[in-house]
Motif scaffolding. Structure first.
Motif, PDB file in Angstrom:
ATOM      1  N   GLU A 105      39.477  43.300  34.869  1.00  0.00           N
ATOM      2  CA  GLU A 105      40.889  43.143  35.480  1.00  0.00           C
ATOM      3  C   GLU A 105      41.048  42.827  36.733  1.00  0.00           C
ATOM      4  OE1 GLU A 105      45.186  45.778  35.636  1.00  0.00           O
ATOM      5  OE2 GLU A 105      43.231  46.412  34.519  1.00  0.00           O
ATOM      6  N   ASN A 107      43.490  42.545  40.437  1.00  0.00           N
ATOM      7  CA  ASN A 107      44.580  42.957  40.932  1.00  0.00           C
ATOM      8  C   ASN A 107      45.473  41.498  41.544  1.00  0.00           C
ATOM      9  OD1 ASN A 107      46.870  43.965  42.459  1.00  0.00           O
ATOM     10  ND2 ASN A 107      45.518  45.413  43.586  1.00  0.00           N
ATOM     11  N   ASN A 127      46.667  36.159  31.504  1.00  0.00           N
ATOM     12  CA  ASN A 127      46.866  37.579  31.262  1.00  0.00           C
ATOM     13  C   ASN A 127      46.946  38.079  29.807  1.00  0.00           C
ATOM     14  OD1 ASN A 127      47.717  37.190  33.804  1.00  0.00           O
ATOM     15  ND2 ASN A 127      49.941  38.158  33.849  1.00  0.00           N
ATOM     16  N   LYS A 129      47.978  41.352  27.551  1.00  0.00           N
ATOM     17  CA  LYS A 129      48.657  42.633  27.310  1.00  0.00           C
ATOM     18  C   LYS A 129      49.094  43.027  28.822  1.00  0.00           C
ATOM     19  CE  LYS A 129      46.102  44.503  23.532  1.00  0.00           C
ATOM     20  NZ  LYS A 129      45.439  45.476  22.725  1.00  0.00           N
ATOM     21  N   LYS A 131      48.037  42.449  31.839  1.00  0.00           N
ATOM     22  CA  LYS A 131      47.068  42.774  32.702  1.00  0.00           C
ATOM     23  C   LYS A 131      46.440  41.057  33.255  1.00  0.00           C
ATOM     24  CE  LYS A 131      45.634  47.207  31.434  1.00  0.00           C
ATOM     25  NZ  LYS A 131      44.960  48.365  31.240  1.00  0.00           N
ATOM     26  N   TYR A 133      43.308  38.593  34.196  1.00  0.00           N
ATOM     27  CA  TYR A 133      41.795  38.650  34.098  1.00  0.00           C
ATOM     28  C   TYR A 133      41.143  37.483  34.587  1.00  0.00           C
ATOM     29  CZ  TYR A 133      42.386  42.959  31.067  1.00  0.00           C
ATOM     30  OH  TYR A 133      42.395  43.873  30.405  1.00  0.00           O
TER      31      TYR A 133
END
Length: 358
Positions: A105, A107, A127, A129, A131, A133
């Motif tokens: 993951e 930021n 992304n 779910k 988050k 990547y």
């Protein structure tokens, strides 16, 4: 999934080569702490691009150019966890590798997302779910590449030129079913993201006409050579990636997105979940997305493409070759590669096989 330079998943590396490289990576001296290993496309292998990062950080990047996501996955299966730190991948395949647990993951605050056009950010691709990547880094078009001395830009922009009998024998077709079928779908007023088998007969009729006009159907090198040598006047499925790097020596070669719209390829970059050097790997991704890194990546000797970051430090001449000022319009009427179901993907491949046989 293939990227614009025809990275076929059916051309895997040999097991021996995979093992040899994995062993070589594993054997890196322990004192080489400031070294990361990146699995990339060929545009990331330029010395100027890599040295820009090393000079800023002191971190050396070992790169391995691969051919197709399927090949990358096969290579990873032969490698040990932690052998690899950075992964460059087709945006449409990000979810696939995330579901295998391969990417870490990221930021969003670590990257200049606000400087990436909304159409390029594609959160549904990068992304999972909620988050993130992977980050989009470069994009372009499987559109029309043409010889300005043989065909005017008005005809190049007109999609009907591809099946106009007046251009019989003057067209090369890029041998990759997804962008060419997608382009025909757009020409018929269809959304390539929502195609079904019911749409294929109408697409087939246009493909037949295009095939009748084609002097050849070939890979990037074959079609590019045909255009550069004057054998053909136009490449269907070509784009900036096939001619922009030749602009200095071949100013007669150009590219454009058809007025009806077309297909957009996109590549992304992420950090492997098993990386033992996530901070160094993340710093490399940040460099790639920086104005300097983006300019070098966009104009790589392997192939040119549009930088994802709108603040890329390109020269006016480079921007002109990439049709920088037309990008808002091109993005608004282009579609990223679809991710068809296995059954529909097979139906499209079968249609393409019929086209090639005629």
């Amino acid at each position: 999934m293939n990227h614009p330079i025809r990275r076929p998943v059916h051309l895997p590396l040999s097991l021996a080569l995979s093992l040899m490289f994995a062993v070589a990576v594993a054997a890196t001296p322990a004192h080489a702490a400031e070294t990361i290993n990146a699995l990339v496309w060929c545009d990331h292998t330029d010395d100027a691009f890599l040295k820009g990062f090393t000079s800023k950080t002191g971190i050396k990047v070992n790169v391995k150019d691969y051919e197709g996501t399927g090949t990358a996955l096969a290579l990873l299966e032969q490698s040990k966890p932690g052998d690899w730190d950075v992964f460059v991948i087709d945006s449409t395949d990000v979810r696939r590798v995330v579901e295998r647990g391969l990417l870490a993951e990221l930021n969003p605050k670590d990257f200049p997302l606000a400087d990436i056009p909304e159409a390029v950010r594609l959160p549904d691709y990068h992304n999972v779910k909620g988050k993130m990547y992977a980050v989009p880094e470069k994009y372009g078009y499987n559109a029309i590449a043409f010889d300005k001395s043989k065909i005017g830009i008005d005809k190049a922009r007109d999609i009907s030129t591809l099946w106009n009998p007046a251009y019989k024998g003057k067209i090369a077709v890029y041998d990759y079913y997804l962008p060419v079928i997608g382009q025909v779908a757009v020409a018929l007023g269809k959304n390539p993201q929502t195609l079904t088998e019911a749409d294929l007969p109408a697409i087939e009729e246009k493909l037949k006409l295009m095939r009748a006009n084609a002097a050849l159907i070939g890979d990037v090198t074959t079609s590019q050579t045909a255009l550069a040598t004057g054998k053909v006047a136009l490449i269907a499925g070509g784009g900036e990636y096939s001619v922009a790097g030749l602009a200095k020596d071949k100013p007669n070669l150009d590219w454009v997105l058809p007025d009806v719209g077309g297909i957009r390829w996109q590549q992304a970059i992420g950090v492997f979940a098993a990386s033992k050097k996530p901070k160094a790997a993340t710093s490399f991704v940040q460099y790639v997305l920086s104005p300097e890194g983006q300019a070098k990546l966009a104009t790589s000797s392997c192939y040119w493409g549009m930088p994802a970051n709108s603040k890329a430090a390109l020269t006016p001449a480079q921007k002109k070759v990439l049709r920088w000022d037309e990008q808002p319009k091109f993005l608004a009427k282009s579609f990223p590669y679809p991710s068809p179901s296995e059954a529909f993907d097979k139906a499209m491949q079968d249609l393409w096989a019929k086209t090639l046989q005629k």
